[in-house]
Design a protein around this motif. Structure first.
Motif, PDB file in Angstrom:
ATOM      1  N   LYS A 131     -27.633 106.454   8.631  1.00 42.90           N
ATOM      2  CA  LYS A 131     -28.285 107.637   8.340  1.00 42.90           C
ATOM      3  C   LYS A 131     -27.878 108.261   6.958  1.00 42.90           C
ATOM      4  CE  LYS A 131     -29.925 112.408   9.790  1.00 42.90           C
ATOM      5  NZ  LYS A 131     -29.835 113.442  10.898  1.00 42.90           N
ATOM      6  N   VAL A 164     -30.124 108.711   3.633  1.00 41.72           N
ATOM      7  CA  VAL A 164     -30.424 109.944   2.763  1.00 41.72           C
ATOM      8  C   VAL A 164     -30.165 109.556   1.521  1.00 41.72           C
ATOM      9  CG1 VAL A 164     -29.600 112.166   2.563  1.00 41.72           C
ATOM     10  CG2 VAL A 164     -29.816 111.270   4.674  1.00 41.72           C
ATOM     11  N   SER A 194     -38.414 118.378   0.520  1.00 41.48           N
ATOM     12  CA  SER A 194     -37.553 119.376   1.380  1.00 41.48           C
ATOM     13  C   SER A 194     -36.366 118.668   1.849  1.00 41.48           C
ATOM     14  CB  SER A 194     -38.527 120.118   2.375  1.00 41.48           C
ATOM     15  OG  SER A 194     -39.029 119.317   3.236  1.00 41.48           O
ATOM     16  N   GLU A 195     -35.171 119.357   2.063  1.00 41.86           N
ATOM     17  CA  GLU A 195     -34.373 118.598   2.922  1.00 41.86           C
ATOM     18  C   GLU A 195     -34.551 118.171   4.473  1.00 41.86           C
ATOM     19  OE1 GLU A 195     -30.376 117.028   3.144  1.00 41.86           O
ATOM     20  OE2 GLU A 195     -31.357 118.134   1.622  1.00 41.86           O
ATOM     21  N   SER A 196     -35.433 118.797   4.961  1.00 44.25           N
ATOM     22  CA  SER A 196     -35.732 118.582   6.377  1.00 44.25           C
ATOM     23  C   SER A 196     -36.528 117.307   6.507  1.00 44.25           C
ATOM     24  CB  SER A 196     -36.522 119.682   7.059  1.00 44.25           C
ATOM     25  OG  SER A 196     -37.665 120.044   6.347  1.00 44.25           O
ATOM     26  N   GLU A 197     -37.416 117.118   5.440  1.00 45.86           N
ATOM     27  CA  GLU A 197     -37.994 115.828   5.233  1.00 45.86           C
ATOM     28  C   GLU A 197     -37.276 114.738   4.970  1.00 45.86           C
ATOM     29  OE1 GLU A 197     -41.627 113.370   5.477  1.00 45.86           O
ATOM     30  OE2 GLU A 197     -41.102 115.328   6.357  1.00 45.86           O
ATOM     31  N   GLN A 206     -34.162 114.588   5.830  1.00 44.68           N
ATOM     32  CA  GLN A 206     -33.316 114.154   7.182  1.00 44.68           C
ATOM     33  C   GLN A 206     -34.350 113.540   8.029  1.00 44.68           C
ATOM     34  OE1 GLN A 206     -30.149 114.446   7.809  1.00 44.68           O
ATOM     35  NE2 GLN A 206     -29.762 115.439   5.666  1.00 44.68           N
ATOM     36  N   ARG A 207     -35.595 113.893   8.388  1.00 41.57           N
ATOM     37  CA  ARG A 207     -36.603 113.127   9.228  1.00 41.57           C
ATOM     38  C   ARG A 207     -36.741 111.734   9.031  1.00 41.57           C
ATOM     39  NH1 ARG A 207     -41.448 111.576   9.960  1.00 41.57           N
ATOM     40  NH2 ARG A 207     -42.097 111.971   7.603  1.00 41.57           N
ATOM     41  N   GLN A 208     -36.867 111.434   7.527  1.00 46.93           N
ATOM     42  CA  GLN A 208     -37.309 110.164   7.034  1.00 46.93           C
ATOM     43  C   GLN A 208     -35.919 109.396   7.200  1.00 46.93           C
ATOM     44  OE1 GLN A 208     -39.113 109.419   3.075  1.00 46.93           O
ATOM     45  NE2 GLN A 208     -40.763 111.009   3.599  1.00 46.93           N
ATOM     46  N   GLU A 226     -33.498 109.798   9.538  1.00 46.52           N
ATOM     47  CA  GLU A 226     -33.374 109.613  10.969  1.00 46.52           C
ATOM     48  C   GLU A 226     -34.023 108.468  11.508  1.00 46.52           C
ATOM     49  OE1 GLU A 226     -31.588 110.588  14.529  1.00 46.52           O
ATOM     50  OE2 GLU A 226     -31.179 111.171  12.797  1.00 46.52           O
TER      51      GLU A 226
END
Length: 479
Positions: free
Chosen positions: A78, A82, A97-100, A102-104, A106
């Motif tokens: 992961k 990142v 965005s940071e959440s996006e 992290q999602r990709q 993951e």
């Protein structure tokens, strides 16, 4: 049962179940297998639920996955994902965005970890594709001879589907034959609809303008012409499906017997014509391609252009005038059983298509002629004949065969004029005579027979592809 028989039965069971699971990926086969094999599949599912056993491959996959996660493999993947996503965004000046991110990351990490687990399973000799408890239960039950016999008896159609799916060529042929049913239904719908909306009234055309309204109504009642569109269409489909074609409007003639007499004559004419077209077209095309821009090439292409422009009826009349009336070499009228009477009709009908095949052969060979593998073959010292036929013509056959398949339909459709000139009582002139009434049952039935012949010819062309082009043959193995 000895160990050898048990091993053979187990291999057969694995092959059957593996093919069944592949078959489920095809929607049509999946539905049919569920319908035809419902008893067997229900028993297997109940046994699986009763045993409550987990698949060995799945248990080992879960163990390996947990071990790698505990070792920090997922976190490392992961973090690496990142970093790669951030570099890519920075290079392309893209904001995310940071959440996006992290999602990709993951998602990418879990996919990579799954791939690594699959590789580890393969190194351990475990088939990672069979992670289904249903698969194991099905194999174990089929490995028992009594259950296998019982299953074949109660789900025989499902095993026929499995046997078809095991053989790519057979599956390809069966699929195309199944498509033929829908093609024929479309043909029946179109032909019947066109004749139905035709302004011509069969009852008036046959009985005449002086017929009384009572006679006309009686005629319509006898042949079902007073029914609405849907009723007449359903009756037509039933007649075709049950091979009970009924009687024609004109002369109350049995349509099945009429087609049985006339259809073989037209097919004989079509096969003779396409044979002449193939021989002449490929021969002229090959020589023109090899001797490009020569006198033969220029003259042959001029002749090809003329052959494409000459109407069938005019060429037929010219041949009859010269070879029948003046020279007396060939009969002017077709006679059943006389091969001489088929020469001129086959020549007339096939000449235009021979010209088209010659042009296609020439252009295809010229395209292949300059390929690297042809120059390599010449550099190896192969004779020009071997290069021409083994490397150039064999690789140029796909478009030629495609054109032949398309032209077969054109030959069948273009047969009426030739049949008229030479007095041939074939299906082509039969359709033309009947459609002016319009004699709906006779026309629809005749067109359906012609459609079947054309569809089978195109199926043969598709099968020939696999023998000519090794790339298609390779893809067909996974069909």
């Amino acid at each position: 049962m000895n160990s050898t028989e048990a091993t053979g039965l187990n291999k057969l069971s694995v092959q059957i179940v593996t093919t069944y699971e592949r078959m489920k990926r095809n929607a049509a086969y999946r539905v049919l297998s569920l319908i035809f094999g419902c008893i067997t599949l229900i028993i297997v599912k109940l046994v699986q639920m009763a045993r409550k056993e987990k698949n060995a491959a799945r248990i080992r996959r879960e163990q390996l996955y947990k071990e790698l996660v505990d070792q920090g493999e997922l976190s490392a993947l992961k973090a690496e994902a990142v970093e790669q996503i951030q570099r890519k965004n920075q290079f392309f000046n893209k904001k995310m965005s940071e959440s996006e991110v992290q999602r990709q990351a993951e998602k990418a990490a879990r996919e990579e970890l799954d791939s690594k687990v699959t590789r580890l399973l393969e190194l351990e000799g475990i088939d990672a594709s069979t992670t289904s408890e249903f698969h194991d239960t099905f194999v174990s039950l089929l490995s028992n001879a009594p259950f296998l016999i019982f299953s074949v008896i109660v789900s025989f159609p499902m095993y026929i589907l499995i046997a078809i799916y095991m053989r790519p060529y057979l599956k390809f042929t069966v699929d195309r034959m199944a498509m033929l049913v829908f093609v024929l239904f479309g043909v029946i719908f179109l032909v019947f609809s066109i004749l139905y909306i035709s302004p011509s009234d069969p009852a008036v055309n046959i009985l005449g303008d002086k017929a009384t309204p009572e006679k006309i109504e009686q005629f319509r009642e006898i042949y079902g012409l007073n029914k609405p569109y849907i009723g007449q269409f359903i009756d037509t489909v039933k007649r075709i499906a049950t091979f009970d074609l009924g009687n024609s409007f004109v002369g109350n003639e049995n349509i099945s017997e009429a087609i049985a007499r006339k259809f073989p004559v037209t097919m004989q004419l079509a096969l003779c014509s396409i044979s002449w077209a193939l021989l002449a077209g490929i021969a002229v095309g090959v020589v023109s391609a090899i001797r490009q821009y020569s006198a033969f090439d220029n003259i042959s292409m001029l002749v090809v252009l003329l052959a494409l422009s000459i109407p069938h009826f005019w060429l037929g009349l010219v041949l009859v005038l010269n070879f029948s009336i003046k020279l007396g070499w060939l009969p002017a009228i077709y006679k059943a059983g006389s091969w001489k009477s088929m020469l001129m009709p086959a020549f007339v009908l096939g000449t235009g298509y021979a010209a088209g095949i010659a042009r296609m052969t020439r252009s295809s060979m010229l395209e292949v002629k300059s390929s690297d593998y042809v120059m390599t073959a010449r550099a190896k010292g192969l004779s020009e004949r071997a290069v021409t036929f083994r490397h150039i013509l064999s690789n140029a056959l796909i478009p030629i065969i495609t054109m032949v398949g398309m032209q077969f339909g054109g030959i069948v459709a273009g047969s009426p004029t030739t049949e008229k000139v030479f007095g041939i009582s074939g299906i082509g002139i039969y359709i033309v005579d009947k459609e002016f009434v319009p004699d709906t049952p006779a026309v629809v039935a005749s067109v359906v027979y012609c459609s079947v012949a054309i569809s089978l010819a195109n199926l043969l062309v598709d099968i020939l592809y696999t023998f000519i082009d090794p790339r298609i043959k390779t893809r067909l193995k996974d069909y």
